[in-house]
Design an enzyme around this catalytic site. Sequence first.
Site, PDB file in Angstrom:
ATOM      1  N   HIS A  73       0.835  -1.190   0.000  1.00  0.00           N
ATOM      2  CA  HIS A  73       0.000   0.000   0.000  1.00  0.00           C
ATOM      3  C   HIS A  73       0.876   1.250   0.000  1.00  0.00           C
ATOM      4  O   HIS A  73       1.782   1.367   0.821  1.00  0.00           O
ATOM      5  CB  HIS A  73      -0.887   0.040   1.251  1.00  0.00           C
ATOM      6  CG  HIS A  73      -1.639  -1.231   1.506  1.00  0.00           C
ATOM      7  ND1 HIS A  73      -1.970  -1.656   2.780  1.00  0.00           N
ATOM      8  CD2 HIS A  73      -2.121  -2.178   0.664  1.00  0.00           C
ATOM      9  CE1 HIS A  73      -2.636  -2.808   2.708  1.00  0.00           C
ATOM     10  NE2 HIS A  73      -2.733  -3.144   1.431  1.00  0.00           N
ATOM     11  N   TYR A 136       3.003   2.796  13.998  1.00  0.00           N
ATOM     12  CA  TYR A 136       3.406   3.754  12.977  1.00  0.00           C
ATOM     13  C   TYR A 136       2.748   5.113  13.206  1.00  0.00           C
ATOM     14  O   TYR A 136       1.574   5.222  13.547  1.00  0.00           O
ATOM     15  CB  TYR A 136       3.159   3.238  11.565  1.00  0.00           C
ATOM     16  CG  TYR A 136       1.781   2.705  11.248  1.00  0.00           C
ATOM     17  CD1 TYR A 136       0.833   3.489  10.590  1.00  0.00           C
ATOM     18  CD2 TYR A 136       1.443   1.392  11.578  1.00  0.00           C
ATOM     19  CE1 TYR A 136      -0.422   2.984  10.277  1.00  0.00           C
ATOM     20  CE2 TYR A 136       0.199   0.885  11.267  1.00  0.00           C
ATOM     21  CZ  TYR A 136      -0.745   1.687  10.619  1.00  0.00           C
ATOM     22  OH  TYR A 136      -1.988   1.180  10.312  1.00  0.00           O
TER      23      TYR A 136
END
Length: 472
Positions: A73, A136
Amino acid sequence: MSIAFGKSLSVRETPIPGLVVLDLPVHGDARGWFKENWQREKMTAAGVDLPDFGPVQNNISFNDAVGTTRGIHAEPWDKYVSVATGRIFGAWVDLREGDSFGAVFTTELDPSTAIFVPRGVGNSYQTLEADTAYTYLVNDHWSPDATYTFLNLGDETAAIEWPIPLSQVEISAKDKAHPRLPDVIPMPPRKILVTGANGQLGRALRAEFGEHPWIEYATREDLDLTSVSLDTARRWRDYGTIINAAAYTNVDAAETPEGRTRAWAANVGAVAALARVASANGISLVHISSDYVFDGLKAEPYDESSAPSPLSVYGQTKAAGDAIASTIPRHYILRTSWVIGHGSNFVRTMASLAEKGVDPKVVDDQIGRLTFANDIASTIRHLITTDAPFGMYNVTASGDALSWYDVAREVFRLTGHDPDRVGKVSTEEYFADVRGPIAPRPRNSVLDLKRVQSVGVETPSSLEALALYLRA
């Protein structure tokens, strides 16, 4: 799980531009371990390729089984990925428009490593241990309107050597359906917005940058910079640069009550609004300044450190706009003088008078250098595409200083007319019979060009550029 303790903080480059791996110091003993997962000051100082990217959201992905595989992605934001517990194999593919499209990098990550993933770089992860969690940081909030780019995990061109074959791991139906590299639509760069698109500089910027889906040219009718709704007028996180070519430039009218209001609104209020948008969204702002911020009393050229001392309302608004623009973390301020571009201007007026047989009187006690709009546009392109240091840059033609009288004589000569038809006059004499308010002009508008030349910008001399302009 074995963790490498005692590493020094460092940043390692990869074959993908902007994708960098970080070695993180991890401190452990019998009780467990501790690390600074993201320490802004230390990490941005550790390597020039790790930007202060301004994270706004923190996410955690937990994977209970070995072999869980996600990706590939490419999101429209920057991403800083690190492992909290466990170990992962990561693969990254550059899916941005450009020469590095399709470049691949793979590595393993454990709690002692992290990776910074720039916008548009496809990322994918395969867990190598049970109960693996990675975290993240991203610098934009998730949005259903965001544009993503995807690549199939088994793409033959990328040829990623997965530690656990894809046929043996858990993959979502969506990830299995992603396209192969030849069918991938590259992620375009963050948008460039040009305001004041119909002005002299705006037209030069259109000629310089051309027409692309990722460049937007806006007029006042398209985007009102003084509107209270400016903050929500665009999805600003999609923009990387705003070039503000909109300004109020009628220096004499600015001395009237109505003109003063309009000058402050356009040159100060609008800049403040853009500064707010740029600062909040990590956007670079290109702001255009003027020699009118100085009183012109210095004998030598003005450099970027010279203190403003404006004589006129227009000069005051430009100085105020400069001060606001300088507070934005990512800014370029281009200070110019005697701008000449498309449309009505001094050079076109002198050429028209020469053709009509009119012998003008022109002031000879104001000196400076011409600045051609196309040179400003090309300088802006150079600064933003080479990642030149942010800050103030003087941008004019080079060569000897000239007076307006000198310029007029050269226009007559270049158009095949007798330059001696041009008469000289002082500024006071020129405006003696003019009705209405007249803004005071700086007598010395010469700007020092050493800083812009140090980053690789070389402009032609005023006389060379003038000749080219009149031939166009």
